[in-house]
Design an enzyme around this catalytic site. Structure first.
Site, mmCIF file in Angstrom:
data_model
loop_
_atom_site.group_PDB
_atom_site.id
_atom_site.type_symbol
_atom_site.label_atom_id
_atom_site.label_comp_id
_atom_site.label_asym_id
_atom_site.label_seq_id
_atom_site.Cartn_x
_atom_site.Cartn_y
_atom_site.Cartn_z
ATOM 1 C CE LYS B 135 -6.420 -1.581 1.360
ATOM 2 N NZ LYS B 135 -5.664 -0.933 2.456
ATOM 3 C CB VAL B 162 -7.402 -6.808 -3.074
ATOM 4 C CG1 VAL B 162 -8.377 -7.850 -2.544
ATOM 5 C CG2 VAL B 162 -8.128 -5.502 -3.360
ATOM 6 N N GLY B 216 0.539 -5.287 14.441
ATOM 7 C CA GLY B 216 0.791 -4.379 13.324
ATOM 8 C C GLY B 216 -0.160 -4.574 12.159
ATOM 9 C CE LYS B 234 -7.673 -4.674 1.816
ATOM 10 N NZ LYS B 234 -7.527 -5.344 3.114
ATOM 11 N N GLY B 331 0.496 -10.725 6.242
ATOM 12 C CA GLY B 331 1.458 -9.949 7.013
ATOM 13 C C GLY B 331 2.261 -9.042 6.116
#
Lengths: 369, 369
Positions: B135, B162, B216, B234, B331
């Site tokens: 980003k 985003v 993670g 973002k 994820g």
């Protein structure tokens, strides 16, 4: 240098009327951002006459001509709406250049999707692209219309069939490439969701329905909404396009709403649940199963939060998991915009074919850093 | 006949590794639905070496080469990552044919967005398209990078910046033509939303954070998440692209979360509200104002329903009213898909330029009517 799209309006009800004024409002954005101009060259209605003018019609002149009852038709016109489409396509050089678009806005026929299906098939076979806000053709005949479009090398787009102008079909087609949609759940009918929300608060079914009729959201004959037919047609349309099904509204298991649901809606709400008319479809072995049914949703369900006229859909995908798209404003303008977004999509295809890089780029003034 | 896109990976962390295996999983969909093939021709990392193979590298061979420490570079390579990009672009015929794509996945540098901005600028000026999940570049330098892409006649795409692979940038660009976005509100950071949700239920800040680190999702140093920097970056990225602002993460008013918020989160929940870290931006006169702040949302707010890691954004538009897009699964795979969707978008541009109609059409078997 801009590309002019010629538009032939089939049907001229509230949505088409708003579409014509929206074309005016967005004229500059079309030119600057997309290098496109539009010209309405013809209008054909079932009961209010027809007109044809190669140099273009604006909103005022269309209204004036419809009111005065003066008809005009392209050469070769023999009487029916499909004749008009064929003659209009033959009467403009835009057809061969793939610049003619039929804008179909007749209303849903829940028996078989006609005559809209014939209008679309005739448009495509005559060399026009077709955009529609009518869910019937996609719900009853997506497969064959898609084939017709492919053979004719023209586009057939229908964003307005579900959730008005909020992208669902174009979302999947344009922004979720290589994704497999494996199912969906949605609240797709505004009138029934408005009535259910109102009944939770103690309002009567009849008075909530009257409000929706007064607002022009529900039809004078609200049977299609209340009995779940509108939701079933949208479910079939979505399943046919997103899940490669071959459903019709009649093969979607269907439930509607009745005044007797008031107490159940209130009780569910008191217990922290929301009574909703939910459309569901998914693959079940090689088949696609789809139904429209009343469900009591728990509060953590994204569809439970849809108030009043709001619509929403959750897509189940192979790679991205669940994605929800929620429409929080609904109305004529939104449906008219669906047509406009499809018209622009057609225009972009044409410009892509010539040279995407030459497309003018809009640049607004930026905030100082 | 398919078009082969050559990919040069800059950065090879978890996201890039998942991207390479996802390319394999979606090989057939790319070929059948889009007429595209991909070939990873180079990988360059900061600390784990580099490789270059004009005939393509698969996931196993990349891992093997990185593990064995055997480096290889294109002719002309003089040492730095930007050198590698330039030399790689010069070393393949794909560059002139606009078939080379730099896939940038280095991590966010909240000070100034570097070195990712240099990687992208070098890629574009060397004749490559660039896609990124970082980003930083869009948050710090969207304007100049967009100009570079335009001058180079290459594409610069960043869907993963985003909401991972859930379309926001591509949604507006591809499916909302001629719409003006006038503002947005969103819950954009998964770690802080997970912690706030956990604290509502009495869990401690520290244990919720540990869970996110173990999964993670949060970094080992979670400062960027917890102090609101990730959300601010973002917000700047979204404002720069959707609202034509020229913000940086440092010009976004910013608030983070702390362990002391536990009682407030629980109390709000008991009172039917949800404590959320909300990003907001909108035009305020000629300027764009943006902030990330704690807000207690009432239950009818679509953002209030976001549980755990879920993200969501509400776009305020001129014609369609409010549209909400909710990501319910987050994820690595989702972020990797963002890169894939951008790669396919580049490929479609190329195919559009040659002839869209010749694109092969996928057809799945349909459900019998």
């Amino acid at each position: 240098m801009s590309t002019t799209l010629e538009l032939l309006l089939v049907g001229f009800g509230h949505v088409a009327q708003r579409f014509v004024t929206l074309l005016d409002e967005k004229r500059e954005a079309l030119a600057l951002e997309h290098g496109l101009a539009t010209s309405v060259v013809g209008v054909v209605t079932r009961g209010h006459g027809r007109m044809w003018a190669v140099d273009g019609l604006d909103a005022a002149s269309i209204r004036e001509r419809l009111a005065s009852g003066k008809n005009a038709a392209p050469p070769g016109f023999a009487g029916s709406t499909t004749d008009f489409i064929r003659a209009a396509a033959a009467g403009t050089s835009a057809t061969g250049e793939a610049r003619l678009i039929v804008v179909e806005t007749t209303t849903l026929n829940i028996d078989n999707g006609q005559p809209a299906i014939d209008h679309i098939r005739t448009g495509l076979s005559s060399g026009a692209h077709v955009v529609t806000a009518n869910k019937g053709p996609v719900a009853f005949a997506y497969d064959t219309l898609d084939d017709s479009a492919c053979r004719a090398e023209r586009r057939f787009l229908f964003e307005g069939a579900v959730m008005d102008g909020v992208p669902v079909f174009n979302l999947v087609r344009e922004t979720l490439p290589a994704i497999e949609v494996v199912g969906f759940r949605g609240v797709l009918n505004s009138t029934t969701n408005y009535i259910l929300t109102a009944m939770e608060g103690g309002q009567s079914f009849e008075s909530a329905l009257s409000e929706m009729q007064a607002a022009g959201i529900a039809e004078a004959d609200p049977t299609l909404d209340v009995e779940g037919w509108d939701a079933a047609a949208k479910t079939a349309a979505l399943a046919n396009v997103l899940l490669q099904a071959a459903l019709t509204p009649h093969s979607v298991e269907r439930e509607g709403i009745t005044p007797a649901l008031g107490p159940r809606a209130r009780e569910a709400r008191r217990a922290g649940r929301r009574l909703k008319l939910v459309a569901t479809a998914g693959r079940d072995g090689g088949q696609v199963a789809a139904h429209v049914a009343l469900e009591e949703l728990t509060e953590d369900d994204v569809l439970a939060g849809l108030e009043g006229q709001q619509n929403g859909i959750v897509l189940f995908t192979d790679v991205l998991g669940e994605i929800a798209v929620i429409q929080r404003g609904a109305g004529l303008t939104q449906t008219a915009y669906a047509l406009l977004s499809d018209v622009i999509a057609v225009g972009r295809t044409l410009i892509d074919r010539s040279d995407r890089q030459e497309r003018p780029r809009a640049r607004r003034d930026r905030t100082p850093r």
